[in-house]
Design a protein around this motif. Structure first.
Motif, PDB file in Angstrom:
ATOM      1  N   PRO A 466      26.383   6.657   6.183  1.00 31.06           N
ATOM      2  CA  PRO A 466      26.189   5.550   5.235  1.00 31.06           C
ATOM      3  C   PRO A 466      25.159   5.923   4.171  1.00 31.06           C
ATOM      4  CG  PRO A 466      25.021   5.082   7.261  1.00 31.06           C
ATOM      5  CD  PRO A 466      25.807   6.351   7.498  1.00 31.06           C
ATOM      6  N   GLU A 467      25.273   5.316   3.017  1.00 35.20           N
ATOM      7  CA  GLU A 467      24.309   5.564   1.949  1.00 35.20           C
ATOM      8  C   GLU A 467      23.094   4.650   2.075  1.00 35.20           C
ATOM      9  OE1 GLU A 467      26.250   5.228  -1.785  1.00 35.20           O
ATOM     10  OE2 GLU A 467      27.628   6.912  -1.430  1.00 35.20           O
ATOM     11  N   ALA A 468      23.274   3.444   2.592  1.00 34.41           N
ATOM     12  CA  ALA A 468      22.173   2.472   2.677  1.00 34.41           C
ATOM     13  C   ALA A 468      21.320   2.755   3.907  1.00 34.41           C
ATOM     14  CB  ALA A 468      22.725   1.054   2.735  1.00 34.41           C
ATOM     15  N   GLU A 469      20.014   2.820   3.708  1.00 36.42           N
ATOM     16  CA  GLU A 469      19.093   3.090   4.807  1.00 36.42           C
ATOM     17  C   GLU A 469      19.130   1.963   5.834  1.00 36.42           C
ATOM     18  OE1 GLU A 469      16.453   4.972   7.203  1.00 36.42           O
ATOM     19  OE2 GLU A 469      17.360   5.802   5.385  1.00 36.42           O
ATOM     20  N   ALA A 470      19.387   0.736   5.387  1.00 35.03           N
ATOM     21  CA  ALA A 470      19.350  -0.409   6.299  1.00 35.03           C
ATOM     22  C   ALA A 470      20.409  -0.312   7.391  1.00 35.03           C
ATOM     23  CB  ALA A 470      19.547  -1.710   5.498  1.00 35.03           C
ATOM     24  N   VAL A 471      21.505   0.399   7.110  1.00 30.47           N
ATOM     25  CA  VAL A 471      22.576   0.517   8.101  1.00 30.47           C
ATOM     26  C   VAL A 471      22.071   1.222   9.360  1.00 30.47           C
ATOM     27  CG1 VAL A 471      24.893   1.434   8.519  1.00 30.47           C
ATOM     28  CG2 VAL A 471      24.294   0.532   6.263  1.00 30.47           C
ATOM     29  N   TYR A 472      21.069   2.120   9.188  1.00 33.71           N
ATOM     30  CA  TYR A 472      20.569   2.877  10.329  1.00 33.71           C
ATOM     31  C   TYR A 472      19.741   2.034  11.295  1.00 33.71           C
ATOM     32  CZ  TYR A 472      22.142   7.366   8.492  1.00 33.71           C
ATOM     33  OH  TYR A 472      22.915   8.419   8.069  1.00 33.71           O
ATOM     34  N   GLU A 473      19.503   0.779  10.963  1.00 28.07           N
ATOM     35  CA  GLU A 473      18.822  -0.090  11.915  1.00 28.07           C
ATOM     36  C   GLU A 473      19.697  -0.340  13.145  1.00 28.07           C
ATOM     37  OE1 GLU A 473      15.690  -1.072  11.820  1.00 28.07           O
ATOM     38  OE2 GLU A 473      15.521   0.157  10.006  1.00 28.07           O
ATOM     39  N   ASN A 474      20.995  -0.168  12.982  1.00 25.36           N
ATOM     40  CA  ASN A 474      21.925  -0.247  14.107  1.00 25.36           C
ATOM     41  C   ASN A 474      22.458   1.160  14.399  1.00 25.36           C
ATOM     42  OD1 ASN A 474      21.788  -3.150  14.230  1.00 25.36           O
ATOM     43  ND2 ASN A 474      23.052  -3.167  12.359  1.00 25.36           N
ATOM     44  N   THR A 475      23.252   1.252  15.430  1.00 27.29           N
ATOM     45  CA  THR A 475      23.835   2.552  15.771  1.00 27.29           C
ATOM     46  C   THR A 475      24.834   2.982  14.706  1.00 27.29           C
ATOM     47  OG1 THR A 475      23.571   2.124  18.127  1.00 27.29           O
ATOM     48  CG2 THR A 475      25.123   3.844  17.503  1.00 27.29           C
ATOM     49  N   VAL A 476      24.708   4.197  14.248  1.00 24.29           N
ATOM     50  CA  VAL A 476      25.622   4.770  13.258  1.00 24.29           C
ATOM     51  C   VAL A 476      26.386   5.913  13.936  1.00 24.29           C
ATOM     52  CG1 VAL A 476      25.792   6.075  11.105  1.00 24.29           C
ATOM     53  CG2 VAL A 476      24.206   4.143  11.282  1.00 24.29           C
ATOM     54  N   VAL A 477      27.702   5.837  13.862  1.00 21.11           N
ATOM     55  CA  VAL A 477      28.544   6.851  14.493  1.00 21.11           C
ATOM     56  C   VAL A 477      29.148   7.749  13.422  1.00 21.11           C
ATOM     57  CG1 VAL A 477      30.494   7.301  16.012  1.00 21.11           C
ATOM     58  CG2 VAL A 477      29.070   5.271  16.383  1.00 21.11           C
ATOM     59  N   LEU A 478      28.841   9.026  13.483  1.00 20.59           N
ATOM     60  CA  LEU A 478      29.422  10.017  12.585  1.00 20.59           C
ATOM     61  C   LEU A 478      30.488  10.786  13.346  1.00 20.59           C
ATOM     62  CD1 LEU A 478      26.101  11.403  11.032  1.00 20.59           C
ATOM     63  CD2 LEU A 478      27.436   9.411  10.325  1.00 20.59           C
ATOM     64  N   GLU A 479      31.586  11.124  12.675  1.00 15.71           N
ATOM     65  CA  GLU A 479      32.699  11.765  13.381  1.00 15.71           C
ATOM     66  C   GLU A 479      33.314  12.856  12.528  1.00 15.71           C
ATOM     67  OE1 GLU A 479      36.928  10.518  15.512  1.00 15.71           O
ATOM     68  OE2 GLU A 479      35.275   9.063  15.380  1.00 15.71           O
ATOM     69  N   TRP A 480      33.681  13.964  13.211  1.00  9.11           N
ATOM     70  CA  TRP A 480      34.340  15.094  12.557  1.00  9.11           C
ATOM     71  C   TRP A 480      35.522  15.548  13.413  1.00  9.11           C
ATOM     72  CZ3 TRP A 480      29.136  14.525  13.128  1.00  9.11           C
ATOM     73  CH2 TRP A 480      28.351  14.501  11.958  1.00  9.11           C
ATOM     74  N   GLN A 481      36.517  16.084  12.747  1.00  6.86           N
ATOM     75  CA  GLN A 481      37.677  16.650  13.420  1.00  6.86           C
ATOM     76  C   GLN A 481      37.756  18.130  13.068  1.00  6.86           C
ATOM     77  OE1 GLN A 481      39.415  14.279  15.209  1.00  6.86           O
ATOM     78  NE2 GLN A 481      40.502  15.907  16.300  1.00  6.86           N
ATOM     79  N   THR A 482      37.779  18.984  14.070  1.00  6.69           N
ATOM     80  CA  THR A 482      37.900  20.424  13.848  1.00  6.69           C
ATOM     81  C   THR A 482      39.128  20.923  14.597  1.00  6.69           C
ATOM     82  OG1 THR A 482      36.671  21.205  15.784  1.00  6.69           O
ATOM     83  CG2 THR A 482      35.371  20.511  13.862  1.00  6.69           C
TER      84      THR A 482
END
Length: 969
Positions: A466-482
């Protein structure tokens, strides 16, 4: 490197098995008729009577006040008779009767200082002085010749470990001072006690021309043995000892942290004991924290000096702490040994190989005709010193980038391979999924860790960040496919106080129960926090941002181990990285990218992800050979007394036949009696981390009375349990060719078959039953490192210039090629250390550019010499010990690790498993102490690391904190 065809070791051996030297001594036996009166004094009003007389404190005082006297362990009843004190025959009256009487009186007062025992003490003293011991003249001791064991290994007389090395040290002292070009070094001997197996020489203090730092050159001589060699070896180790002189501007004292002790070298102007002869040797005492501040530990050596009449006052601790440099400059009357806990030092540690070789060559002038230098070691006859898949370091930028992408692809392939083993029910067509978590405290380290994660696995895109810092107050899930796997990274802030101080009162001293309760409370909180997000039933990985040990109120407040246990309860493995700081003394802001990448690499290692070194030896090794490693984790149930428990660990590495460097890593689950995936074993090990609630060591320093078993009884039980554990493990190694690896210094105290004096070629013993033939599928290799100076220092021979360093597997050219079982492994110097092999720590030199340079302030590191002993194999079935040793050498060169390991990869993984049993060690270095207890095999619990050999300021090992039984001897 190519120009080095051979290496020299700083070791000497007899010219033949029949070489003999007889030493002449005065010797004082311990008066056994004193046993009754002394035991009656010690046991008066004691609830648990002693069985032997505690002489340890008396021995300490003799070392300090009569340093020319060699103190031997008093033999237990039923053991071979030996003398208590030795002195060379040419030393006149080293301990006159009046001095001995003073020591005896002070010793008795120290044994029972209580006023109510004054009358008994007087009666005991009178009884002892009625028949005092008498020195025996012309006692002869054989210093070189020794018998061999049934396995063909030299078995020195216990006295030779101390008396022979002291004899060699005295011969070195008779040489002309060592000329280093800008001056000369004059050495002085250190006193040696009953548990000091070697001799030590310390030069006069030198001051760094470019600063205020002071240091000495130290020579240590130890007697060692090599498996299946009937000749003993004498190792000469050279290193730098630095002294503490920096006084705090605020306190006006040397900085010595609470709970730390340091050794002080002393040279009195006149003998302290009345009537004692003058000695050129140092005396030793220790400074530490006492009530109200710092002072002599126990009031002086063993606390006995407070009640003694000395010809000169013992140095005032306050004066030394406030003006340490003045005492150094005054004939080195007092020199406080520096430890890294005291802060930085102007002088760099260690010596480089060329200078070390010159010091050794000077010392070899003292060798008698019965001794000779060990022959140079030469290359193994087999080709391929490096693995079949070596780590490549291209020089061009484009090639570097391509190589790094190739490594990242190998990491992804290794991760997918490990996850398929971890989740065997995954359908063949489905990609495995890596679940990783990032528990962060600062946004800068969060972003750094995410970037390092992407780079480490060469992932495309930002994973949906996410671009907004406030979103990181909750869990942020990043995902990649290889192409190899699916990757999810859950980023969550470590909320509240989970990463802060444990809930303990302010201060540095807390009881075991208080610390245990605080860890348990935080452990439950962490487990609940981790489980809130996603409930894991199989191992996952978390990277946790947390402060360093020194940032907590005290080491007791450190929350790392509670975090590790709590995450483990939620089936999550943990790796830590430090919160970045910019304050003075911190480097964590500058190298945060490197630390984050290293943390992810170490975390994946816990999942069993490693690129395995392919041996490339073809049919010289059994087809399908796998590697097992055993390791003994030493844990402490009480930090104050260091009462050691034990947890044996075993790891099995099975290379994949694909030849891609893939390998299945498993750990032994003793409850299930089976091999389980490595991360599963790590999580299950946390059950062994509980602080025992049963018997603990006897109290000290005014603590309440507690019952505990004797050290010998406890060790006997530990050995029995270890052998039973091995008996359960061994059947699971059958059916496939397996090379079993053990680290000698770590394992031999519990598995005694690994000891030099007991091992026999191609046999196996793991219990009371007689040794038997090795199982058909099993090979046994013992690895030994430089710990306790058991392998010699070394340098590569250069006939055309400065002696340097070389990486290879080495053999003894004088050994019978058909019977040789012992080889030596060296690896390159760590990349981070760039100091020239010709560096001079004592005088300025002209470098390769023709400029004058000073190396005194630069740290010197050398790769340690690793001994590889093939204890068991099957020669009749075509096994070649040299090929097995070369495979072990190659296992130290993991392609995905920048520098070589100090131990083969399977042993490295087994040793690192102790992170889930032991609390995180305090940072800042070990206590600076003089002396070691090599005869008691005081192996530390330090995990194996890189192959560089640190150059300590002390003698490389801490003193054991003796139990009542060991001090009684």
């Amino acid at each position: 490197m190519a120009r080095y065809a051979s290496i020299r070791t700083a070791s000497w051996l007899p010219v033949s098995p029949d070489a003999s030297v007889t030493g002449q001594y005065r010797a004082l036996p311990f008066p056994e008729h004193w046993h009754g009166p002394l035991l009656a004094l010690c046991n008066e009003d004691r609830r648990k009577p002693l069985e032997t007389i505690p002489t340890f404190r008396m021995d300490q005082v003799v070392q300090a006040l009569a340093p020319d006297v060699l103190v031997r362990p008093r033999p237990r009843r039923g053991e071979n008779a030996d003398f208590w004190l030795y002195a060379p025959a040419d030393i006149p009256d080293p301990l006159p009767p009046v001095a001995l009487q003073g020591l005896i009186g002070a010793w008795l007062k120290d044994l029972r200082p209580e006023p109510e025992h004054r009358k008994l003490l007087t009666e005991t003293r009178a009884a002892l002085l009625e028949d005092p011991p008498v020195w025996q003249e012309s006692v002869k001791v054989e210093l070189l010749r020794c018998p061999a064991t049934g396995g063909g290994t030299a078995a020195p007389d216990p006295r030779q470990f101390q008396l022979t090395t002291d004899w060699l040290a005295r011969r070195i002292l008779e040489l002309e001072p060592y000329d280093f070009g800008a001056g000369k070094l004059r050495f002085h001997a250190m006193p040696r006690g009953p548990r000091d197996q070697g001799a030590e020489l310390v030069s006069q203090a030198q001051q760094f021309e470019g600063g205020a730092g002071w240091f000495s050159v130290v020579l240590n001589i130890t007697l060692q043995t090599v498996p299946f060699d009937p000749l003993p070896r004498f190792h000469l180790h050279c290193h730098i000892r630095r002294y503490a002189t920096r006084v705090s501007a605020t306190s006006g004292h040397l900085y010595l942290p609470y709970g730390r002790r340091t050794t002080v070298l002393l040279r009195p102007r006149v003998p302290w004991l009345p009537g004692a002869p003058a000695s050129d040797r140092f005396a030793v005492a220790r400074l530490g924290w006492s009530k109200g501040g710092h002072g002599w530990v126990g009031g002086g050596p063993a606390g006995m000096l407070r009640g003694m009449s000395l010809t000169e006052s013992f140095p005032d601790a306050e004066s030394i702490l406030t003006a340490p440099a003045e005492w150094l400059q005054d004939g080195m009357r007092a020199a406080v040994v520096y430890s890294t806990a005291m802060g930085s030092h102007e002088v760099g540690h260690g010596l480089m190989p060329d200078q070390r070789s010159r010091i050794v060559e000077w010392a070899e002038q003292a060798l008698p005709e019965q001794l000779r230098p060990a022959p140079p070691l030469v290359h193994t006859r087999l080709s391929g010193s490096t693995p079949g898949n070596p780590r490549r370091e291209p020089s061009k930028a484009a090639e570097k980038l391509a190589e790094e992408r190739k490594r990242a692809e190998a990491r992804r392939m290794g991760t997918a391979f490990a996850l398929r083993h971890l989740f065997p029910d995954t359908d063949a067509g489905d990609l495995p999924c890596l679940e990783a978590r990032l528990f962060w405290q600062t946004p800068v380290m969060r972003d750094t860790a995410v970037a390092a994660f992407i780079a480490h696995l060469d992932l495309k895109g930002d994973g949906g960040a996410p671009e907004a810092e406030a979103v990181y107050e909750n869990t942020v899930v990043l995902e990649w496919q290889t192409p190899e796997l699916t990757i999810r990274l859950r980023c969550r802030k470590l909320v509240g106080s989970l990463g802060q101080n444990l809930p303990l009162a302010k201060g540095s001293r807390h009881s075991r129960d208080e610390v245990t309760a605080a860890i348990a409370a935080r452990r439950r909180q962490v487990a609940a926090f981790v489980g809130e997000d996603v409930s894991a039933t199989t191992p996952a990985l978390a990277l946790v941002e947390i402060d360093r040990v020194k940032d907590f109120t005290s080491p007791d407040h450190d929350a790392k181990f509670a975090l590790r246990l709590g995450c483990a309860d939620a089936h999550v493995l943990t790796q830590f990285m430090a919160v970045p700081k910019t304050a003075k003394g911190y480097k964590s802001e500058k190298n945060k990218e490197f630390r984050a990448a290293k943390a992810w690499d170490d975390g994946l290692r816990q999942l069993g992800v490693r690129v395995h070194p392919e041996h490339g030896l073809g049919d010289q090794l059994p087809e399908g050979l796998r590697y097992a490693a055993v390791w003994m984790v030493r844990k402490n149930s009480r930090s104050r007394t260091r009462w050691a428990g034990h947890v044996p660990v075993a790891v099995l590495v099975t290379p994949d036949p694909s030849g891609e460097g893939l390998a299945r890593v498993e750990g032994w689950d003793d409850e299930a009696r089976s091999w389980v995936p490595y991360p599963v074993m790590l999580l299950r090990l946390t059950k062994r981390a509980e602080v025992p609630t049963g018997k603990v060591p006897a109290p000290r320093d005014g603590e309440s009375e507690v019952t505990r078993p004797s050290w010998r009884a406890d060790m006997t039980e530990q050995r029995r349990a270890t052998e039973e554990w091995l008996q359960r493990l061994r059947p699971k190694l059958r059916g496939t060719p397996t090379l079993l690896l053990a680290h000698g210094q770590n394992m031999r105290s519990h598995w005694t078959w690994l000891q030099d004096g007991k091992a026999v070629t191609d046999k196996f013993k793991d219990g009371h039953a007689p040794s038997r033939r090795l199982d058909p599928d099993l090979r046994l290799v013992r690895v030994r490192t430089a710990r306790n100076r058991e392998t010699a220092q070394w340098w590569a021979l250069n006939p055309d210039g400065a002696n340097g360093l070389a990486a290879h597997l080495w053999r003894d050219p004088t050994a019978d090629s058909g019977k040789a079982r012992v080889y030596w492994s060296t690896t390159p110097k760590a990349r981070t250390f760039k100091l020239s092999v010709a560096a001079d720590k004592l005088a300025p030199r002209v470098n390769t550019k023709g400029k004058l340079t000073i190396d005194t302030d630069k740290a010197a590191w050398n790769p340690g010499l690793v001994e590889v002993a093939v204890l068991g194999c099957h020669l009749d079935d075509g096994d070649a010990p040299e090929a097995l040793a070369l495979a072990v050498h190659q296992l130290r060169q993991a392609p995905d690790i920048p520098d070589a390991l100090s131990l083969p990869l399977p042993l490295h993984l087994a040793g690192l498993a102790q992170e889930y049993v032991l609390p995180t060690r305090a940072e800042g270095g070990e206590e600076a102490t003089i002396g070691t207890a090599a005869d008691a095999d005081p192996d530390t619990a330090a995990a194996p690391g890189l192959a560089t050999e640190p150059e300590p300021d002390d003698l490389a090992e801490q003193l054991l904190l003796w139990t009542e039984e060991t001090t009684a001897s």
